[in-house]
Design an enzyme around this catalytic site. Structure first.
Site, PDB file in Angstrom:
ATOM      1  N   ASP A 159      72.383 101.866 111.873  1.00  0.00           N
ATOM      2  CA  ASP A 159      71.814 101.944 113.216  1.00  0.00           C
ATOM      3  C   ASP A 159      70.506 101.159 113.300  1.00  0.00           C
ATOM      4  O   ASP A 159      69.981 100.658 112.297  1.00  0.00           O
ATOM      5  CB  ASP A 159      71.642 103.401 113.675  1.00  0.00           C
ATOM      6  CG  ASP A 159      70.630 104.183 112.854  1.00  0.00           C
ATOM      7  OD1 ASP A 159      69.599 103.608 112.473  1.00  0.00           O
ATOM      8  OD2 ASP A 159      70.858 105.389 112.602  1.00  0.00           O
ATOM      9  N   PHE A 160      69.988 101.060 114.496  1.00  0.00           N
ATOM     10  CA  PHE A 160      68.829 100.220 114.813  1.00  0.00           C
ATOM     11  C   PHE A 160      67.636 100.522 113.902  1.00  0.00           C
ATOM     12  O   PHE A 160      66.926  99.612 113.461  1.00  0.00           O
ATOM     13  CB  PHE A 160      68.448 100.449 116.286  1.00  0.00           C
ATOM     14  CG  PHE A 160      67.324  99.584 116.792  1.00  0.00           C
ATOM     15  CD1 PHE A 160      67.524  98.246 117.084  1.00  0.00           C
ATOM     16  CD2 PHE A 160      66.061 100.120 116.989  1.00  0.00           C
ATOM     17  CE1 PHE A 160      66.490  97.455 117.566  1.00  0.00           C
ATOM     18  CE2 PHE A 160      65.019  99.344 117.470  1.00  0.00           C
ATOM     19  CZ  PHE A 160      65.245  98.006 117.762  1.00  0.00           C
TER      20      PHE A 160
END
Length: 305
Positions: A126-127
């Site tokens: 994820d980011f």
């Protein structure tokens, strides 16, 4: 019509034309890493390539075993699909999709361009998660490595805020029920730390969305840093800086195919000049990432001392 007359016979339909055999010359040579298609087209126009002793022309097709030369030197063709695999050190602040509707930087922005095919990411981060990402040009390999049936371990280094008691760690090993079903860490090892900020190495056998974070959150704890350090038998090299990638050699690619329980395919051969160019690009990518993170454009701002 008399009894002796025969009705006119109908002609059988003509069989459809056979598809052309082989690949176009520029595609076949690009497959084995001799150059880009556009570059090879220029070689054809310059008369540097021959097929079976005659000068090649644009549109010519070749199959494995045909006699092809470049500047008088033989070129060995085969019909074996060749692959490329990369290991990338993802920084915080990049998404794993090819295009982001919010305009954020993606992991594909840092990768070298391909003359044919495309990079496929093995798993996602994820980011706000950094660490090891694998890329390949073989879609079957990527699919097998991500499928739960392959039971490939993913190991993360995680910093947790809160009091992670022995009871909590035992619960996370035994398993909890999340929104999308049961989940657990197959292993948890203390990584050090003081007070309410402690580091742990944790291992998962699958790659569900934000699973590491959600497991800790189920016990009232918060993950403040998360980095993937291992995917199966592949560890992130300590010398590989954030934003840098490295091309995997034959022996490491064979390991990937072994993890996926697939027969290994040969890698795309790279000449010394091509490999040196890729190494320069990889280091440049890492330096750009460091500058981006320091300026606050990569998701977090470096603290001033």
């Amino acid at each position: 019509m008399s009894k002796t007359q025969r009705p006119p016979s109908k002609r059988p339909p003509e069989p459809p034309p056979e598809p052309p055999k082989g690949d176009k010359l520029q595609k076949a040579l690009a497959k084995i890493g001799l150059g880009s298609r556009r570059e090879i087209e220029r070689w054809i126009e310059q008369g540097r390539l021959t097929i079976g002793g005659r000068k090649a022309k644009l549109g010519d097709r070749v199959v494995a075993g045909e006699r092809v030369t470049l500047d008088g030197k033989p070129v060995e063709l085969d019909d074996t699909e060749r692959v490329r695999c990369l290991l990338y050190h993802k920084p915080v602040g990049e998404v794993c999709s090819r295009k982001d509707p919010e305009g954020r930087r993606t992991v594909f922005d840092s990768l070298p361009e391909l003359q044919g095919g495309r990079w496929i990411v093995v798993g996602r981060l994820d980011f706000n998660t950094s660490g090891l990402l694998l890329f390949t040009t073989d879609g079957e390999l990527a699919h097998k490595m991500m499928h739960p049936s392959s039971t490939i371990e993913r190991e993360y280094l995680v910093r947790v805020m809160g009091h992670a008691t022995d009871e909590i760690l035992d619960t996370l090993r035994a398993g909890v029920i999340l929104d999308d079903g049961p989940a657990r860490f197959t292993d948890i090892v203390d990584g050090g730390g003081d007070g309410i900020n402690r580091w742990f190495y944790v291992v998962l056998m699958e790659g569900r969305n934000r699973e590491v974070r959600r497991l800790w959150e189920s016990q009232g704890l918060t993950v403040s840093r998360l980095k993937r350090v291992r995917y199966g038998e592949v560890f992130i090299p300590s010398k590989l800086k954030k934003g840098e990638w490295t091309e995997l050699p034959d022996r490491d690619v064979e390991v990937l195919y072994g993890m996926a329980k697939l027969p290994a395919k040969p890698i795309m051969p790279l000449g010394e000049k091509s490999r040196a160019k890729l190494e320069r690009l990889a280091k440049k990518s890492g330096k750009q990432t460091v500058r981006r993170l320091a300026s606050g454009k990569g998701g977090f701002q470096r603290r001033r001392k």
